[in-house]
Design an enzyme around this catalytic site. Structure first.
Site, PDB file in Angstrom:
ATOM      1  N   TYR A  24      91.251  18.705 143.957  1.00 51.30           N
ATOM      2  CA  TYR A  24      91.944  17.551 143.380  1.00 51.30           C
ATOM      3  C   TYR A  24      92.674  17.964 142.110  1.00 51.30           C
ATOM      4  O   TYR A  24      93.808  17.537 141.855  1.00 51.30           O
ATOM      5  CB  TYR A  24      90.944  16.433 143.080  1.00 51.30           C
ATOM      6  CG  TYR A  24      91.598  15.187 142.538  1.00 51.30           C
ATOM      7  CD1 TYR A  24      92.349  14.365 143.375  1.00 51.30           C
ATOM      8  CD2 TYR A  24      91.476  14.832 141.195  1.00 51.30           C
ATOM      9  CE1 TYR A  24      92.966  13.224 142.887  1.00 51.30           C
ATOM     10  CE2 TYR A  24      92.085  13.697 140.699  1.00 51.30           C
ATOM     11  CZ  TYR A  24      92.826  12.892 141.549  1.00 51.30           C
ATOM     12  OH  TYR A  24      93.441  11.767 141.055  1.00 51.30           O
ATOM     13  N   GLN A 127      97.470   7.424 127.105  1.00 48.08           N
ATOM     14  CA  GLN A 127      98.411   7.363 128.227  1.00 48.08           C
ATOM     15  C   GLN A 127      98.158   6.113 129.056  1.00 48.08           C
ATOM     16  O   GLN A 127      97.009   5.748 129.318  1.00 48.08           O
ATOM     17  CB  GLN A 127      98.253   8.610 129.108  1.00 48.08           C
ATOM     18  CG  GLN A 127      99.092   8.611 130.367  1.00 48.08           C
ATOM     19  CD  GLN A 127      98.339   8.019 131.564  1.00 48.08           C
ATOM     20  OE1 GLN A 127      97.108   7.971 131.574  1.00 48.08           O
ATOM     21  NE2 GLN A 127      99.076   7.540 132.555  1.00 48.08           N
ATOM     22  N   TYR A 129      99.549   3.871 132.626  1.00 42.91           N
ATOM     23  CA  TYR A 129     100.341   3.816 133.852  1.00 42.91           C
ATOM     24  C   TYR A 129     101.071   2.481 133.965  1.00 42.91           C
ATOM     25  O   TYR A 129     100.705   1.489 133.323  1.00 42.91           O
ATOM     26  CB  TYR A 129      99.440   3.963 135.085  1.00 42.91           C
ATOM     27  CG  TYR A 129      98.925   5.347 135.333  1.00 42.91           C
ATOM     28  CD1 TYR A 129      99.775   6.365 135.751  1.00 42.91           C
ATOM     29  CD2 TYR A 129      97.568   5.645 135.184  1.00 42.91           C
ATOM     30  CE1 TYR A 129      99.297   7.640 135.998  1.00 42.91           C
ATOM     31  CE2 TYR A 129      97.078   6.916 135.424  1.00 42.91           C
ATOM     32  CZ  TYR A 129      97.953   7.905 135.833  1.00 42.91           C
ATOM     33  OH  TYR A 129      97.476   9.169 136.073  1.00 42.91           O
ATOM     34  N   HIS A 275     104.901  15.596 137.126  1.00 42.16           N
ATOM     35  CA  HIS A 275     103.486  15.249 137.310  1.00 42.16           C
ATOM     36  C   HIS A 275     102.703  16.441 137.858  1.00 42.16           C
ATOM     37  O   HIS A 275     101.789  16.286 138.669  1.00 42.16           O
ATOM     38  CB  HIS A 275     103.350  14.055 138.262  1.00 42.16           C
ATOM     39  CG  HIS A 275     102.219  13.129 137.910  1.00 42.16           C
ATOM     40  ND1 HIS A 275     102.387  11.999 137.140  1.00 42.16           N
ATOM     41  CD2 HIS A 275     100.891  13.156 138.212  1.00 42.16           C
ATOM     42  CE1 HIS A 275     101.231  11.377 136.997  1.00 42.16           C
ATOM     43  NE2 HIS A 275     100.307  12.070 137.637  1.00 42.16           N
TER      44      HIS A 275
END
Length: 396
Positions: A24, A127, A129, A275
């Site tokens: 991951y 951060q 989203y 990303h």
């Protein structure tokens, strides 16, 4: 095991972590072309060696958003740090704080804002989203302000999750994922003891606080998948700009026009980022995208960059391509998974030493002296002998 680079930490992390966690962290979207190009393109950026210059007063210090940094590096937002080491976000934040650089806490951290912020002296970054649940976004912003977070990093390149093939094979998702993860955990005793047993709770701390109930890995996958918002536009960000009175950075810029839009919007900074190759495979590497973006907005907005940075030489390359500061992701996560706070601290020391070597041998005494003049070749294209400013076409 001898540790001399981030690649050594990666090898160690692969042995320590259950496969579902390692892959991951390590994997990317689709066939991982962009993931590979992020690293490979940076390696093709050739620096101009200069000799017989007095480099005795070399300095890596820089200033960003009125914060003094010991070097132009920050730890970027990475989800689930607390699954890679016991209370991983706290350990990484302490290492960054001790080195004099910022730590960025992810929305989807294991440790909540209120646990990480008091553990360090300097204000951390937070951060966020783009999510459908605006109530959660406002709650997170209020808590970040209350905790003294100085800078908001707003991630905009995730209106929908990327397709990550490795996750299905490794057990993060796919058939019988929970059982596969359990079997992997019990066969990796170092991780099982340090994190699996002693790193609890394994909540998504920021989300649990909002929902008022514990959350786990299944909630992480499901809640995020249902909350990413593909309808977001610049107008939707206006209330955040009005609410947040500190520096606001837009993360996920790969096109010069989007960078210009960020300037018009009033953002304080951008992160040139794909990303880490985890969203859309086949897009430009950050190294390829950066020069044209710097040509478009350098001086109008702070330019940060991530994706593919593994050592101090890569940091110097990114700055020469136009970045003011870089964000580390996988590199520090490998170190965190291997040796916790001490691992991250050692990695930062290695990066600092590597930067000093690169700057000494290119004749750059300060960060401001790392420019396009420091480059000989960019992505396979030799620059003119006079090293004139890079043509826009070179970035594509």
């Amino acid at each position: 095991m001898i540790i001399s680079a981030a690649s050594d930490y990666r090898a160690a992390a692969q042995r320590i972590l259950p496969p579902f966690l390692f892959h991951y962290m390590d994997g990317g979207a689709y066939s991982e072309y962009t993931l590979r190009r992020n690293v490979e393109d940076l390696s093709e950026v050739a620096l101009r060696q200069r000799i017989l210059k007095n480099m005795s007063d070399l300095s890596l210090e820089t200033t960003l958003f009125n914060e003094k940094l010991s070097m132009p590096v920050a730890l970027g937002p990475v989800g689930l740090c607390g699954m890679y080491a016991r209370r991983g976000e706290v350990q990484a934040a302490k290492a960054a704080d001790a080195h004099g650089i910022p730590f960025t806490l992810s929305t989807v951290s294991v440790c909540p804002i209120e646990e990480v912020a008091p553990a360090i002296k300097r204000p951390m970054w937070f951060q966020l989203y783009v999510l459908r649940d605006r109530g959660f976004m406002r709650n997170a912003l209020e808590r970040a302000k209350a905790a003294g977070c100085s800078t908001l990093v707003f991630t905009v390149d995730m209106p929908t999750p990327g397709a990550r093939y490795r996750d299905a094979h490794s057990g993060m998702s796919g058939p019988n994922a929970a059982m596969r993860r359990y079997l992997q955990a019990v066969t990796h005793p170092q991780w099982a003891w340090d994190v699996g047993l002693n790193g609890r709770p394994h909540d998504l701390g920021n989300i649990s606080a909002y929902l008022g109930k514990p959350t786990g890995l299944e909630d992480y996958i499901g809640w995020l998948a249902n909350n990413f918002d593909p309808s977001i536009s610049w107008k939707d960000l206006e209330w955040i700009r009005d609410f947040w009175d500190g520096p606001m950075v837009i993360k996920g810029i790969l096109d010069p026009e989007d960078a210009r839009d960020a300037v018009r919007f009033g953002a304080d900074g951008i992160v040139v980022s794909n990303h880490g190759g985890r969203q859309l495979d086949g897009v430009l590497s950050s190294a390829r995208a950066l020069p044209a973006i710097a040509d478009a907005v350098k001086g109008d907005i702070a330019i940060l960059a991530d994706s593919g940075i593994r050592n101090g030489l890569d940091v110097v390359r990114m700055i020469a391509l136009g970045a003011d500061t870089v964000l580390l992701g996988r590199a520090f996560l490998y170190a965190l998974a291997t040796a916790g706070q001490a691992g991250v601290a050692n990695l930062l020391n290695l990066i600092e030493k590597e930067m000093k070597v690169a700057m000494t041998l290119t004749g750059a005494k300060s960060i401001s002296e790392i420019t396009q003049d420091s480059l000989v070749q960019v992505l396979g294209k030799e620059l003119p002998a006079a090293l004139a400013p890079m043509a826009k076409g070179n970035a594509a």
